[in-house]
Design a protein around this motif. Structure first.
Motif, PDB file in Angstrom:
ATOM      1  N   LYS A   1       0.828  -1.209   0.000  1.00 16.99           N
ATOM      2  CA  LYS A   1       0.000   0.000   0.000  1.00 16.99           C
ATOM      3  C   LYS A   1       0.859   1.254   0.000  1.00 16.99           C
ATOM      4  CE  LYS A   1      -3.981  -2.001   2.427  1.00 16.99           C
ATOM      5  NZ  LYS A   1      -4.782  -1.960   3.693  1.00 16.99           N
ATOM      6  N   LYS A   2       1.948   1.215   0.750  1.00 16.05           N
ATOM      7  CA  LYS A   2       2.816   2.398   0.841  1.00 16.05           C
ATOM      8  C   LYS A   2       3.473   2.731  -0.491  1.00 16.05           C
ATOM      9  CE  LYS A   2       3.962   1.872   5.759  1.00 16.05           C
ATOM     10  NZ  LYS A   2       5.040   1.579   6.738  1.00 16.05           N
ATOM     11  N   VAL A   3       3.797   1.698  -1.272  1.00 20.01           N
ATOM     12  CA  VAL A   3       4.493   1.956  -2.540  1.00 20.01           C
ATOM     13  C   VAL A   3       3.532   1.974  -3.729  1.00 20.01           C
ATOM     14  CG1 VAL A   3       6.666   1.013  -1.702  1.00 20.01           C
ATOM     15  CG2 VAL A   3       5.056  -0.507  -2.862  1.00 20.01           C
ATOM     16  N   GLY A   4       2.240   1.760  -3.474  1.00 18.94           N
ATOM     17  CA  GLY A   4       1.250   1.885  -4.540  1.00 18.94           C
ATOM     18  C   GLY A   4       1.198   0.731  -5.510  1.00 18.94           C
ATOM     19  N   VAL A   5       1.539  -0.464  -5.031  1.00 20.21           N
ATOM     20  CA  VAL A   5       1.528  -1.655  -5.882  1.00 20.21           C
ATOM     21  C   VAL A   5       0.344  -2.542  -5.495  1.00 20.21           C
ATOM     22  CG1 VAL A   5       2.794  -3.736  -6.539  1.00 20.21           C
ATOM     23  CG2 VAL A   5       4.021  -1.583  -6.207  1.00 20.21           C
ATOM     24  N   THR A   6      -0.293  -3.159  -6.478  1.00 19.72           N
ATOM     25  CA  THR A   6      -1.487  -3.968  -6.238  1.00 19.72           C
ATOM     26  C   THR A   6      -1.129  -5.420  -5.963  1.00 19.72           C
ATOM     27  OG1 THR A   6      -2.753  -2.551  -7.731  1.00 19.72           O
ATOM     28  CG2 THR A   6      -3.702  -4.712  -7.194  1.00 19.72           C
ATOM     29  N   PRO A   7      -1.534  -5.970  -4.820  1.00 15.47           N
ATOM     30  CA  PRO A   7      -1.343  -7.416  -4.584  1.00 15.47           C
ATOM     31  C   PRO A   7      -2.240  -8.195  -5.521  1.00 15.47           C
ATOM     32  CG  PRO A   7      -2.672  -6.448  -2.834  1.00 15.47           C
ATOM     33  CD  PRO A   7      -2.212  -5.304  -3.683  1.00 15.47           C
ATOM     34  N   ASP A   8      -1.712  -9.246  -6.149  1.00 22.29           N
ATOM     35  CA  ASP A   8      -2.503  -9.928  -7.187  1.00 22.29           C
ATOM     36  C   ASP A   8      -2.024 -11.374  -7.330  1.00 22.29           C
ATOM     37  OD1 ASP A   8      -4.447 -10.155  -9.088  1.00 22.29           O
ATOM     38  OD2 ASP A   8      -3.422  -8.978 -10.626  1.00 22.29           O
ATOM     39  N   TRP A   9      -2.316 -12.200  -6.342  1.00 22.59           N
ATOM     40  CA  TRP A   9      -1.788 -13.559  -6.273  1.00 22.59           C
ATOM     41  C   TRP A   9      -2.483 -14.506  -7.247  1.00 22.59           C
ATOM     42  CZ3 TRP A   9       2.144 -16.011  -3.729  1.00 22.59           C
ATOM     43  CH2 TRP A   9       2.115 -17.409  -3.723  1.00 22.59           C
ATOM     44  N   LEU A  10      -1.670 -15.308  -7.929  1.00 24.51           N
ATOM     45  CA  LEU A  10      -2.137 -16.486  -8.655  1.00 24.51           C
ATOM     46  C   LEU A  10      -1.166 -17.610  -8.336  1.00 24.51           C
ATOM     47  CD1 LEU A  10      -3.190 -15.539 -12.310  1.00 24.51           C
ATOM     48  CD2 LEU A  10      -4.647 -16.397 -10.487  1.00 24.51           C
ATOM     49  N   GLY A  11      -1.680 -18.769  -7.944  1.00 26.74           N
ATOM     50  CA  GLY A  11      -0.813 -19.883  -7.590  1.00 26.74           C
ATOM     51  C   GLY A  11      -0.306 -20.652  -8.794  1.00 26.74           C
ATOM     52  N   SER A  12       0.477 -21.683  -8.533  1.00 25.01           N
ATOM     53  CA  SER A  12       1.132 -22.442  -9.595  1.00 25.01           C
ATOM     54  C   SER A  12       0.140 -23.138 -10.515  1.00 25.01           C
ATOM     55  CB  SER A  12       2.077 -23.483  -8.984  1.00 25.01           C
ATOM     56  OG  SER A  12       1.372 -24.352  -8.107  1.00 25.01           O
TER      57      SER A  12
END
Length: 322
Positions: A288-299
Motif C-alpha cells: 500500500k505504501k508503494v502503490g503496488v497492487t497485490p494480485d496472487w495467482l498460484g502455480s
C-alpha cells in the motif's frame, strides 16, 4: 560380462535408486540457501518487491533466500542463468512483462524460452500510469491531451523501448485520442525516465506509479491518469482512464519461476512460503505504501494466465503492426 537379464536388472536398480534419491532430496528441500535472480538492476520496482517478499518468505524455511541482480538483454541474461541452473528448487527467477511478452514476441535472445521454466506464482500487478513533470506546466490528463492536440509531436513522453507495455500504451492512446506525441524510448529501468522528468528533458512518462513514487512524493512529478479501470487505493487522487471514458488497461507484474523439471515438492514448498509472506500484514501494508497492487495467482493458474496474456497482447501488436 553381465548377462542381458542381469544387466537390465542392474539398470532398473540404478534407476530406482536415482528416483529414490531425487524424492528424498525433494522431501528435504531446501538443503541450502535459495538464490532469487532478479533480472533488473538493484533499486527498481521489481527488485524492491522481490527483496521484500523474499525477506518475509525465508522465515517459513530452514534456509535463507538471497537476491542476485543479473540485468541485461531485457531480462534474458538473468533468466537464462536461472533456467540453466540445477532444477532442484534452489534457484528461482523473477519474470516481468518483458520476460513474458517482449522477449518471446521478438525471439530476441538465443536460448531464452518460457518452455524452460516452471511458474510458481504471480505476486503483484501494476497498472501503467502517465505522470507529468512540474516543468511541463501540465496539471491534468485533459491538459496533456489539449497540449498534444494543439502542437502535435511536441509533447515529449518517455516510455520503455518498442514492444514494451508502455510503448504499446502510448500508441494506443494516440489512436484513441487522435493525438501525436513526441515519443522518446529509454532502455533499462524507469530510473532513466525519472531523471529525464526531473531535468525537464521529458514532459511526461508512462510506467507504474510505484516506479515514480519517490518523485511523486517530492512533488517533482504528478500522476494524471492510471491506465486501468480499478482505482488505486494508495494514489486515490490519480483517476483511472476508464473514468475518463476510455478503455485501456496495461501494466506489468511479478511472477516467480523455477527451472523446468523442478520437483513438484520443491515448487509446493516455495509456493507455500511465498503465499504466507504474501498474506502477511507486513507485506500487504508495504505494498500500500508503494502503490503496488497485490494480485496472487498460484502455480495451478499462473501458466494459463500467462498464455492468455500472450495471446491477447500479440494480437494487439499485430493490429498495431508492431
Amino acid at each position: 560380462m553381465f548377462s542381458k537379464g542381469l544387466r537390465n536388472k542392474v539398470v532398473l536398480a540404478i534407476g530406482a535408486c536415482l528416483i529414490s534419491a531425487s524424492v528424498a532430496a525433494a522431501a528435504d528441500f531446501p538443503t541450502r540457501d535459495i538464490r532469487l535472480i532478479v533480472p533488473w538492476p538493484a533499486g527498481g520496482g521489481a527488485d524492491s518487491i522481490s527483496r521484500k517478499i523474499s525477506n518475509i518468505a525465508e522465515k517459513q524455511l530452514p534456509k535463507s533466500i538471497y537476491v542476485e541482480n543479473i540485468a541485461g538483454a531485457v531480462t534474458a541474461t538473468g533468466l537464462i542463468q536461472m533456467t540453466r541452473s540445477r532444477p532442484d528448487g534452489h534457484t528461482v527467477g523473477v519474470l516481468t512483462y518483458d520476460s513474458v511478452i517482449t522477449l518471446p514476441r521478438g525471439n530476441m535472445v538465443n536460448g531464452y524460452s518460457l518452455d524452460n521454466m516452471t511458474p510458481i506464482a504471480r505476486i503483484t500487478s501494476e497498472a501503467d500510469a502517465i505522470v507529468v513533470s512540474k516543468h511541463s506546466g501540465i496539471n491534468s490528463f485533459e491538459e496533456l491531451i489539449e497540449a498534444a492536440k494543439a502542437k502535435p509531436n511536441t509533447v515529449r513522453i518517455g516510455v520503455a523501448p518498442k514492444g514494451s507495455g508502455p510503448y504499446l500504451s502510448v500508441r494506443q492512446l494516440e489512436q484513441q485520442l487522435g493525438v501525436k506525441f513526441n515519443v522518446i524510448t529509454y532502455a533499462g529501468s524507469s530510473s532513466a525516465e525519472a531523471e529525464a522528468l526531473l531535468s525537464g528533458e521529458l514532459d511526461a512518462a508512462i510506467s507504474s506509479l510505484g516506479d515514480f513514487s519517490g518523485i511523486i512524493e517530492s512533488g517533482d512529478v504528478k500522476g494524471v491518469v492510471e491506465l486501468t479501470s480499478v482505482q488505486n487505493l494508495t494514489y486515490t487522487d490519480v483517476p483511472t482512464i476508464s473514468s475518463k471514458g476510455y478503455n485501456l488497461a496495461t501494466g506489468s507484474f511479478i511472477v516467480l519461476s523455477a527451472p523446468k523439471d523442478t520437483p513438484k515438492e520443491a515448487i509446493a514448498t516455495l509456493e507455500a512460503a511465498f503465499k504466507t509472506a504474501y498474506d502477511s500484514e507486513e507485506f500487504q501494508e508495504w505494498l500500500k505504501k508503494v502503490g503496488v497492487t497485490p494480485d496472487w495467482l498460484g502455480s495451478g493458474e499462473v501458466q494459463g494466465w500467462m498464455d492468455g496474456l500472450q495471446a491477447s497482447t500479440f494480437k494487439l501488436m499485430d493490429d498495431l503492426k508492431l
